[in-house]
Each structure stands twice: as structure tokens, then as C-alpha cells.
Design an enzyme around this catalytic site. Structure first.
Site, PDB file in Angstrom:
ATOM      1  N   GLU A 160       1.344  -0.484  -5.095  1.00 59.82           N
ATOM      2  CA  GLU A 160       0.395   0.588  -5.384  1.00 59.82           C
ATOM      3  C   GLU A 160       1.221   1.865  -5.441  1.00 59.82           C
ATOM      4  OE1 GLU A 160      -3.289   3.212  -3.669  1.00 59.82           O
ATOM      5  OE2 GLU A 160      -1.798   2.343  -2.350  1.00 59.82           O
ATOM      6  N   ASP A 191       0.817  -1.203   0.000  1.00 57.82           N
ATOM      7  CA  ASP A 191       0.000   0.000   0.000  1.00 57.82           C
ATOM      8  C   ASP A 191       0.858   1.263   0.000  1.00 57.82           C
ATOM      9  OD1 ASP A 191      -2.642   1.352   0.468  1.00 57.82           O
ATOM     10  OD2 ASP A 191      -1.648   1.949   2.326  1.00 57.82           O
TER      11      ASP A 191
END
Length: 712
Positions: free
Chosen positions: A449, A396
Site C-alpha cells: 500500500e 500497510d
């Protein structure tokens, strides 16, 4: 032996001594061997030796008792009498350390790849005694003790010993085991006692309770065939169609074990190759969806035990479904019971707030340059691969890690040693975690990401890349969602929003994400972004998904979009499963299953995702700004042409030069009546002339996939 000073005895009595083992337990003296035990408020204390000899102890001060014996006593128990009631226990302070010098050296060096095996709480047998060995890293602490349900939540009798310069503290507690709840009490350099959950706990209480829980595993895996097959090929050369799932709201109330059959049946029928779970590490606030982690090594207990999660993943593997888990090394919450200022000072977080705090998110940033912190995170990634057999980690917020000025104004960030904005320590950490993960677990996927144009995200670390296997293609996502949300009447002016991604499609190994982030915070659902009436919205949905599945890169779709959920996702309620009772939405649901089936059956759509030589744009001889066409080839010369008509009207007798002459089979038509479309198409096949030219019927808001076999 020199008598112990009152200050030392008082510190040990109150659990505030850095080395209680130097006082308690067994120690050689000029008169023989001294046995000391802490038993406050006892009327009588006796050491019972292995041969049954009872040695009375004399009270010294503050509940510290002492006796001298001539020879080394070996194993013994301590019998204490309170108001006429006897309590016989082993004494944890007679045991040698449960952590070795090599482990301590590797921890200090930041090179302990299996950190979870030595830090935390572990059920052990030491010198014939069953109990739990506790270890914790707290280098700034003056004293550390353990409180839990085994000592009435009073840690003064369970003080840990400092293991020297490593900053590690240790204590073996006999007579306790799995299920014991505990916390660490830490005496800061400022003289304050603070309570903390175990950073290395492998289980925790169900939130909002915050204690750590002793756990152990006896799970026997049955996915050897899956792991063996996984190790043979890289994911980039395999089909990957990912169903992103928030376990708490997919169907509320399911445990890990309850979910196994239901996810297998549903995802299997839909044809997705992988499930990607939003973070399953322990987190205090459910509304964070798991992205603010307090227990990096503890699967959230909301849905069951760690072995229950192992069962879910094992079952998915046996059903041929891969498992990706979101992983959050970019930041952590400020909750007082967790990692923030763990030993009273900045420890896991960077001490400089310009590098140690995300003001946007109200969270803290890890100190990636500190050996022990980097080790904590690298080992955590390996932990999920080793202990839970996950097939990939989606990392993330990588962009927030890469740039020191991420979401900061002038004056709010400090440049690196070369004056640049790159976070060099974070870059080295990402390179290490990726290289180490791929070395130890071939066939897994590390997925970034990453929302900027940072170069070499999926380039190997040997070529100075970050070493990820995949990168989310956020540019494609933003451009394509903007395009598909336009009225078809105006799309002809914005063709570049769809085709620009082809310019850079092979610069990285991409995943095309329509993730949870696109269906929250007022963005509405994917269905709600589509223009037109209900039929047109569904047609646009089918066309968009067929374009997405045909585009180079792997695919990711967030739950609910596969049947066109109309409302925005909320973690506090189920998906709108009732929509599957609506025929039109059930047809969209069937279309996604067909998309996955055809995709997996046709290697041109996945086998050379990263190879620009396997891709070509189509358009001649009649270029139309509402038509996007391209072809993809596999290693054996088979070809799939993807032809998209994003206008609201059918295009009959549309001329198109295909890359091979002969017969092209229509393997997918998003406008088929079976999927709720108008049924326009090419009667199942298209035949070209000798030069490869063909005339097609392109359905409105429709996408065709045409397949040509190399030997046809």
C-alpha cells in the site's frame, strides 16, 4: 568454593540477579557438588536423587537452601515441606540453556529467518523433563523474570539468566505446558520493574486482557495440492480478484472455524479468487481494525486459537480460495504492556523521536536499522507464510516507511546520511523481507500500500527495486472515484480522471483497490458516492465495477460493496445483509458474481496485466468524451474490448474501430435486465467489416465487454 555474598543471595532470592543459574542448580566445588534451590518459607527442603537418595538441604539466606554431595547428582527433584504439606517439583535451574550458541549468533546478526522457533515460549522436553522454555530479547534489562498462573503471578522465583552479549534471557520451567498464561517482569537500568507481554508470543489472552499464552500446534494441513500449484506460476500471470474482509464485522460473532463454511460458500459463489483479511495479528483496540498491533506473532484470540485460524486458511485453500493478510510493519502502538520501551528504553522503536514516532497516529516507528528489530519483522513475515500458509501479505502504510519527512513539518525530521528524505534503513528492510519471502515461498504475493510515486516498488531487488509483487494503485482509486461521483451531465469535461491511469498503468504491477479506507470516516459507501436516483446509482455502480474489472491490474473490493451497501461501514456491527432482500441490490450482487466469472474465463483480462504491449486505447472514428474504450490481449492473441458509456443516455449507431475484424461476442453487458439495467445492447454480438469497423449500441451508464477469439 568461596561462600556466596549476602548481596548475591538476596538478589537471587528476590529474582533480581542477571544469572540465577550461577547460584541455583548444581555446581562443582572443592568438596564435591553443591545443590542449591530457592524455596522461601519452607520448613524443610530435600533433594531426591535419581536413585531415591534423600539429601537434606540447609537454609542459607532469603529462602536459598544448599547441600553438598560427593558425586555429580544427575537428575533430581526438590521436596519442600510447608506446614506439614510436601511439594515435590523438578528444578528448572538444574537444566542447561534451551537456546544454542548458533541461534544467539544469528539473532545478534539479524539473520535468524525462523526466529519464532527459538524466542518466545515453547513446550519442550529437556533432560527428561517436560516444561516450557522461555526466551526473550531485552538487552537493556538488569534482570528479567517470568510471572504467570503457574507461580501465582509472582516472578521472584522464576528469574531468567542473561545469555551474554546477545541480549537474550532464558529459563526452562518444568511441569507447565499449553495454556499457561504469563508475562515478563523486566528490571530496567533505572531500577524500575515493568510488566510486558511476550513480543514473540504465538497466542495471547482475549483483549482487553493482555497476558501471553503458551501454545503449540498439532494441526495437520491438507492443502498440499494448493501450495504445489501456487509455486508453479507468479500471481501476476493469474486471475486475482480480491474480497477484502474484516472478520469481526462481516458477520459478527463468528469464530475462525464458524467462518470457514460461510466464507467459502459466499466468496466461492461470488467468484472472488482471494480473501484479504484486515490484520489478524493480536491488537488491543478493536476500533483500530487490527492496524495497531501488539502481538505480531499471535493471531488474535478474539476468534479462536492459532490452530483455528490454520483450519480456516486450510479450508479456504481446499476450496480454491487464496488468503492474503494485512501486515503492519510500519508502526506499533504505545500500550505499556507491549513493545513500547520494552526493556525500559527505546528498543523496537527508533530512539530519535524524529524517526521513532508517528504523531498523526499516536504510534511508534520501528528502528529498521537495528539488526534484531529488522530480524523480528522479516521473520514475522516468514512466520505467516510458514506457519499459516498465507498466500500474500498486503503491507500497510509503505509510504510512511519510505520517507523520513512523511507527515512532518520542517524541523520535525532528520535527513539521511546523504542529506535526503528517504529512509534508507526502511528501504533495505523492505528489500530484505521481499527477497527472502519470495526466495522461500515461490508463488506468494507481497503487496505494497504505497501512495506516492516512489520508483521501482515492484521492480526486483536485483535492479534496486523494493521487490514487491504488487502495488496498490492509489492514483487510479482517487481519480476514478472522483470521476464516478460526478453528475453524468458534467463528466465530459473530466475524461482525464479515468484515462490518466493508462499513462502509468504498466509502470508497476498494480492492484486496483476500493478498500475499507474508502468507506469510512465520513466518506460514505461506494453506493452513496454515486450520483442520481436509486436506479442510476446502481447503474453507475455496475458500470464502475465493470470498468474496474476490465482495467489493467488486479481488483480488490471491500465487503458490502458487492451488493451496494448504502450505509458507511462500521466495525461495530454486521454488514447490512438485509439489503440482499431488495431485488435491485440482489441483482447488483449477481452482477459482481458474473463479473468474476467472466473475468476468470477470459485470459486477456488478467494474463498480461503488466504488459503495455497487450493494451490499446480505442476511440476512432467518433471520439466521445463520455466513452472510454480499450482492448486487452492474452498470450494467444485472444482479445477483449472494454467499452464504457458513462453518459446518462444511450448511444445508438456508435461507430468504433475494433482491433480485429470478424465477430465479437458480447460476454458482459452491465445494462442487462438480469442485473437491473434497461436491457439495451447488441443482441449478444457485434460484427465488424473487413477493416474492423463496427456500429454499436452503447447502453446508458453501461459497460460492454466484447470478446474476439484469435482463431475466429
Amino acid at each position: 568454593m568461596t561462600p556466596l555474598s549476602p548481596d548475591i543471595l538476596d538478589a537471587v532470592a528476590h529474582g533480581a540477579h542477571h544469572d540465577p543459574h550461577s547460584v541455583l542448580g548444581v555446581h562443582e566445588s572443592s568438596d564435591g557438588w553443591v545443590i542449591r534451590a530457592r524455596r522461601p518459607l519452607a520448613a524443610e527442603v530435600v533433594a531426591v536423587l535419581d536413585d531415591g537418595t534423600a539429601v537434606p538441604l540447609t537454609h542459607l539466606r532469603g529462602g536459598i537452601w544448599e547441600a553438598t554431595v560427593e558425586s555429580f547428582p544427575g537428575r533430581y527433584t526438590v521436596r519442600a515441606t510447608y506446614d506439614g504439606t510436601e511439594h515435590v517439583t523438578d528444578d528448572g535451574y538444574r537444566h542447561s540453556p534451551s537456546i544454542g550458541e548458533l541461534d544467539l549468533h544469528l539473532i545478534a546478526e539479524g539473520r535468524h529467518e525462523e526466529l519464532w522457533r527459538v524466542l518466545g515460549a515453547h513446550v519442550r522436553e529437556i533432560d527428561g523433563s517436560q516444561g516450557v522454555a522461555f526466551t526473550v530479547w531485552a538487552p537493556n534489562a538488569r534482570a528479567v523474570r517470568i510471572k504467570g498462573d503457574f507461580n501465582g503471578w509472582d516472578g521472584s522465583g522464576s528469574a531468567m539468566r542473561s545469555m551474554g552479549g546477545s541480549g537474550v534471557w532464558e529459563l526452562f520451567v518444568p511441569g507447565i505446558g499449553v495454556g499457561t498464561r504469563y508475562k515478563f517482569e523486566i528490571l530496567t537500568r533505572g531500577g524500575q520493574w515493568i510488566e510486558k507481554a511476550d513480543p514473540m508470543a504465538r497466542a495471547a489472552e482475549v483483549p482487553p486482557a493482555t497476558a501471553s499464552v503458551v501454545t503449540d500446534t498439532a494441526y495437520e494441513w491438507s492443502d498440499d495440492a494448493w501450495i504445489e500449484e501456487r509455486s508453479r506460476t507468479a500471481p501476476v500471470d493469474r486471475p486475482m480478484s480480491i474480497y477484502e474482509l474484516h472478520l469481526g464485522s462481516w458477520k459478527q460473532g463468528l469464530s475462525y472455524r464458524d467462518a470457514a463454511d460461510q466464507i467459502i460458500d459466499y466468496v466461492g459463489a461470488q467468484g472472488f479468487t482471494h480473501v484479504e483479511f484486515l490484520p489478524l495479528a493480536e491488537h488491543p483496540f478493536g476500533g483500530s481494525w487490527g492496524y495497531q498491533v501488539s502481538g505480531y506473532y499471535a493471531p488474535t484470540s478474539r476468534f479462536g486459537s492459532p490452530d483455528d485460524l490454520r483450519y480456516l486458511i486450510d479450508r479456504l485453500h481446499q476450496a480454491g480460495i487464496g488468503v492474503i493478510m494485512d501486515w503492519v510493519p510500519g508502526h506499533f502502538p504505545k500500550d505499556a504492556f507491549a513493545l513500547a520501551r520494552f526493556d525500559g528504553e527505546a528498543l523496537y522503536e527508533h530512539p530519535d523521536p524524529r524517526r521513532g514516532e508517528h504523531k498523526d497516529w499516536g504510534t511508534l516507528i520501528f528502528d529498521y536499522g537495528r539488526n534484531e528489530v529488522r530480524n523480528f519483522l522479516v521473520a514475522n513475515a516468514l512466520y505467516w507464510f510458514e506457519e499459516f500458509h498465507v498466500d500474500g501479505l498486503r503491507v500497510d502504510a509503505v509510504a510512511s516507511m519510505l520517507y523520513l519527512d512523511y507527515s512532518r513539518n520542517d524541523g520535525e525530521w532528520a535527513p539521511n546520511q546523504f542529506g535526503g528524505r528517504e529512509n534508507l534503513e526502511a528501504i533495505r528492510f523492505l528489500q530484505e523481507v521481499n527477497a527472502t519471502s519470495y526466495k522461500r515461498y515461490p508463488g506468494i504475493a507481497m503487496i505494497a500500500e504505497e501512495s506516492t510515486s516512489f520508483p521501482g516498488v515492484t521492480a526486483p531487488t536485483s535492479a534496486a527495486g523494493l521487490g514487491f509483487g504488487f502495488k496498490w494503485n492509489m492514483g487510479w482509486m482517487n481519480d476514478s472515484l472522483q470521476y464516478i461521483g460526478r453528475d453524468p451531465m458534467y463528466r465530459s469535461h473530466h475524461e482525464g480522471e479515468l484515462s490518466f491511469s493508462f499513462v502509468y498503468a504498466f509502470s508497476e504491477n498494480f492492484v486496483l483497490p476500493i478498500s475499507h479506507d474508502e468507506v469510512v470516516h465520513g466518506k460514505g459507501s461506494l453506493f452513496g458516492r454515486m450520483p442520481g436516483d436509486h436506479w442510476q446509482k446502481l447503474a453507475n455502480m455496475r458500470a464502475f465495477l465493470a470498468y474496474m474489472w476490465g482495467h489493467p491490474g488486479k481488483q480488490l473490493l471491500f465487503m458490502g460493496q458487492e451488493f451496494g451497501q448504502m450505509s458507511e461501514w462500521s466495525e461495530s456491527r454486521d454488514l447490512d445483509w438485509w439489503m440482499l432482500d431488495q431485488p435491485a441490490h440482489r441483482q447488483l450482487h449477481g452482477f459482481v458474481a458474473e463479473l468474476n466469472r467472466v473475468y476468470k474465463d477470459h485470459a486477456p483480462l488478467w494474463s498480461r496485466d503488466h504488459d503495455g504491449a497487450a493494451f490499446s486505447r480505442l476511440g476512432a472514428p467518433a471520439w466521445n468524451p463520455n466513452v472510454l474504450a480499450f482492448a486487452r490481449r492474452d498470450h494467444h492473441g485472444n482479445t477483449v474490448a472494454v467499452i464504457c458509456n458513462f453518459s446518462g443516455v444511450p448511444l445508438g449507431d456508435f461507430p468504433l474501430d475494433l482491433p480485429e475484424s470478424g465477430t465479437w461476442t458480447e460476454v458482459l453487458n452491465s445494462d442487462a435486465e438480469a442485473f437491473g439495467g434497461s436491457g439495451q445492447g447488441n443482441l449478444g454480438a457485434v460484427t465488424t467489416d473487413a477493416r474492423g469497423s463496427a456500429t454499436l449500441t452503447l447502453p446508458p451508464l453501461g459497460v460492454l465487454w466484447l470478446h474476439h477469439r484469435a482463431d475466429a
